[in-house]
Design a protein around this motif. Sequence first.
Motif, PDB file in Angstrom:
ATOM      1  N   THR A   3     -10.647  -6.761   5.854  1.00 55.32           N
ATOM      2  CA  THR A   3      -9.280  -6.252   5.841  1.00 55.32           C
ATOM      3  C   THR A   3      -9.045  -5.430   7.081  1.00 55.32           C
ATOM      4  O   THR A   3      -9.873  -4.627   7.466  1.00 55.32           O
ATOM      5  N   TYR A   5      -5.878  -3.268   9.499  1.00 56.77           N
ATOM      6  CA  TYR A   5      -4.582  -2.635   9.433  1.00 56.77           C
ATOM      7  C   TYR A   5      -3.944  -2.659  10.806  1.00 56.77           C
ATOM      8  O   TYR A   5      -4.623  -2.480  11.829  1.00 56.77           O
ATOM      9  N   LEU A 370       0.596 -13.369  -2.972  1.00 51.21           N
ATOM     10  CA  LEU A 370       1.417 -12.464  -2.167  1.00 51.21           C
ATOM     11  C   LEU A 370       2.875 -12.524  -2.604  1.00 51.21           C
ATOM     12  O   LEU A 370       3.567 -11.492  -2.644  1.00 51.21           O
ATOM     13  N   ALA A 406       2.271  -1.054   0.750  1.00 44.33           N
ATOM     14  CA  ALA A 406       1.169  -1.847   0.192  1.00 44.33           C
ATOM     15  C   ALA A 406      -0.134  -1.457   0.878  1.00 44.33           C
ATOM     16  O   ALA A 406      -0.169  -1.177   2.068  1.00 44.33           O
ATOM     17  N   ASP A 407      -1.218  -1.420   0.105  1.00 43.65           N
ATOM     18  CA  ASP A 407      -2.527  -1.104   0.672  1.00 43.65           C
ATOM     19  C   ASP A 407      -3.591  -1.910  -0.049  1.00 43.65           C
ATOM     20  O   ASP A 407      -3.306  -2.644  -0.985  1.00 43.65           O
ATOM     21  N   THR A 408      -4.802  -1.774   0.429  1.00 41.10           N
ATOM     22  CA  THR A 408      -5.921  -2.530  -0.135  1.00 41.10           C
ATOM     23  C   THR A 408      -6.936  -1.601  -0.780  1.00 41.10           C
ATOM     24  O   THR A 408      -8.138  -1.841  -0.704  1.00 41.10           O
ATOM     25  N   LEU A 414      -4.561  -6.764  -3.549  1.00 39.34           N
ATOM     26  CA  LEU A 414      -4.853  -7.078  -2.161  1.00 39.34           C
ATOM     27  C   LEU A 414      -6.335  -6.933  -1.850  1.00 39.34           C
ATOM     28  O   LEU A 414      -6.877  -7.668  -1.023  1.00 39.34           O
ATOM     29  N   VAL A 430      -2.910  -6.211   6.831  1.00 41.35           N
ATOM     30  CA  VAL A 430      -1.805  -5.631   6.078  1.00 41.35           C
ATOM     31  C   VAL A 430      -1.026  -4.676   6.980  1.00 41.35           C
ATOM     32  O   VAL A 430      -1.590  -3.718   7.513  1.00 41.35           O
ATOM     33  N   ASP A 431       0.237  -4.927   7.151  1.00 39.98           N
ATOM     34  CA  ASP A 431       1.135  -4.052   7.915  1.00 39.98           C
ATOM     35  C   ASP A 431       2.284  -3.688   6.991  1.00 39.98           C
ATOM     36  O   ASP A 431       3.232  -4.458   6.833  1.00 39.98           O
ATOM     37  N   SER A 432       2.196  -2.525   6.362  1.00 39.94           N
ATOM     38  CA  SER A 432       3.166  -2.159   5.334  1.00 39.94           C
ATOM     39  C   SER A 432       3.446  -0.666   5.373  1.00 39.94           C
ATOM     40  O   SER A 432       2.974   0.087   4.508  1.00 39.94           O
ATOM     41  N   THR A 438       7.235  -5.161   5.032  1.00 42.60           N
ATOM     42  CA  THR A 438       5.824  -5.488   4.839  1.00 42.60           C
ATOM     43  C   THR A 438       5.533  -6.860   5.428  1.00 42.60           C
ATOM     44  O   THR A 438       6.293  -7.806   5.215  1.00 42.60           O
ATOM     45  N   VAL A 440       2.095  -9.349   5.683  1.00 44.69           N
ATOM     46  CA  VAL A 440       0.689  -9.592   5.378  1.00 44.69           C
ATOM     47  C   VAL A 440       0.291 -10.907   6.034  1.00 44.69           C
ATOM     48  O   VAL A 440       0.899 -11.945   5.774  1.00 44.69           O
TER      49      VAL A 440
END
Length: 448
Positions: A3, A5, A370, A406-408, A414, A430-432, A438, A440
Amino acid sequence: MATEYAPHTRDQWDPSGRPPSKHLLPPALRAPVEGRTWREFGYLMLSLPISVLLFVFAITMTSLGMGLLITFCGVPVLAAGLAGCRGFGAMERARARGLLKLDVADPPPLRIKAGGGPMAWIGAVLKSGTSWRHLLYAVLHMPWAVFAFTVALTLWSYGWAALTYPLWQWVFPAFTDADGIQLYGDATRHVYLDQPVELAATSAFGLVLVLVTPWLMRGLVMVDKVMVTGLLGPSRLATRVSELESDRGVVVDTAAADLRRIERDLHDGAQARLVALAMDLGLAKEKLTQDPEAAARMVDEAHGEVKIALQELRDLARGIHPAVLTDRGLDAALSAVASRCTVPVQVEVDLPARPAPAIEGIAYFTVSELLQNVSKHAQATRATVEVWQTADRLMLQVGDDGRGGADTTAGSGLAGLAERLDAVDGILVVDSPVGGPTTVTAELPWRG
C-alpha cells in the motif's frame, strides 16, 4: 503491505500538533549544519577503525582456517571466523540504522538441525551464503573505508579551517615568525596569506568546500549503503522466498474466508429457502385433495420462493466468478458492476488484449469492492473507473467526488484488498484527503 500513499495524503502535522517547520535556507546552504550531514561524517570517521579491525579479524581467521584444513582443526576455525563476521555484520547494520537511518532487515538465521550439536552448527555456518557475504564485506569494505575516510576528513577539515581562517590567522604572527599560512617560499621570497583580500579569498574558498563537502559525503555514504544492503542484509532470493511465504499465507486465508462466506450464504440463503420451499410443497401436496384452492395458493407462493432462490444462487455464482467476465471480458463485466452502483459511474476500459484469467478476476473483484465502498461510505454524486495497460502492468483507477478520508488501517476493507493485491505482486495506492476527492489506483502484473 503493498500500500502506498500519495504525497499530500500523508500526515501534515507532527505528533505534538504543530505544523512542520519551514526552512528559510535552501538545502544547499543548510546542508553543512544539518544533523544528517554530521551523522554521515561520524559514520565515515568510524568506518576506518571498525573496517580495519574487521579486515584483520577476517583475514586472520580465514587464513588460519584455510591453513589448518589439512587437519580437522581448520573447519571449526573457519566457521568461527565466519560467525565472527556475522557478529560484526549485526553491529554494522545497527550502526547504519543509527547514523544513516538505513533500515536493513536482518538476514535469515542459521538453519541448524535439531539435536545436531556443534557439528550441525559448523555445517550451517559454512553452508550459509549469508556468512560468506559477510566475509566478502569485511574484505571489500576496508579499502573503501580508507578512501572515504581520507576524502571526507580532508575536505571537511580544510573547508572549515579555510572558512574560519580570518578568525585564527592571528596565531601565526603571535606564536611563529610567519604572518600567516605560507603559500610559497624560497631563499629570496615568501608568500603568506595575510592581506585582507587574501583572507577573504581563503574564506570564500573554504565556504565553497564547506557547501560542497556534504554532498560529496552523501555520495560516499551511498556506496556504504549499497554494500550494507547488498552484503549484510538478506539476499534477494531469501527476501523473495519470505515474500512468497507471506503471500501464500494471505492467499490461503483469503480462500478460506471465501469458502466460509460461500458456505454461510448457502446455509443462510438459498439452502434455508429451499428447505422452506420443500416444506411448503409437502403441505400443498397434503391439501391437494382436501382443499385444492389452498393448495394452489401454496404452490403459487412456492413458485415465488423458487424465483427468489434462483436469484440468490445467481448472485452467489456472480460473487464466485461472473459469467459475463469469462464470456465478454473486463469491459462488459465492469459495466455490469457499475450499473449496480448507487451513483452514476463512467467506465473506460482501454486494453489491447485480455490479461490472464486470474489477473482479470482480481481486477474485477478489486473494482467491484471499490465501487461498493463508494456506494456505502463515500457519499459521492459520481464515480469513474479507468482500466489500461502500461508496459507489463495492468492499471486500475477508481475515483469519486465524495467526502474522502479513506485509509488502509488494520481491519478496513482497503487493508484486505491491499493484501490480496500484494499476493500477486500488485500495489494499491490510496489518495483520499479529508473532504475528497478520492482516487484509488491498483497496479497488477499483466501476465497475458
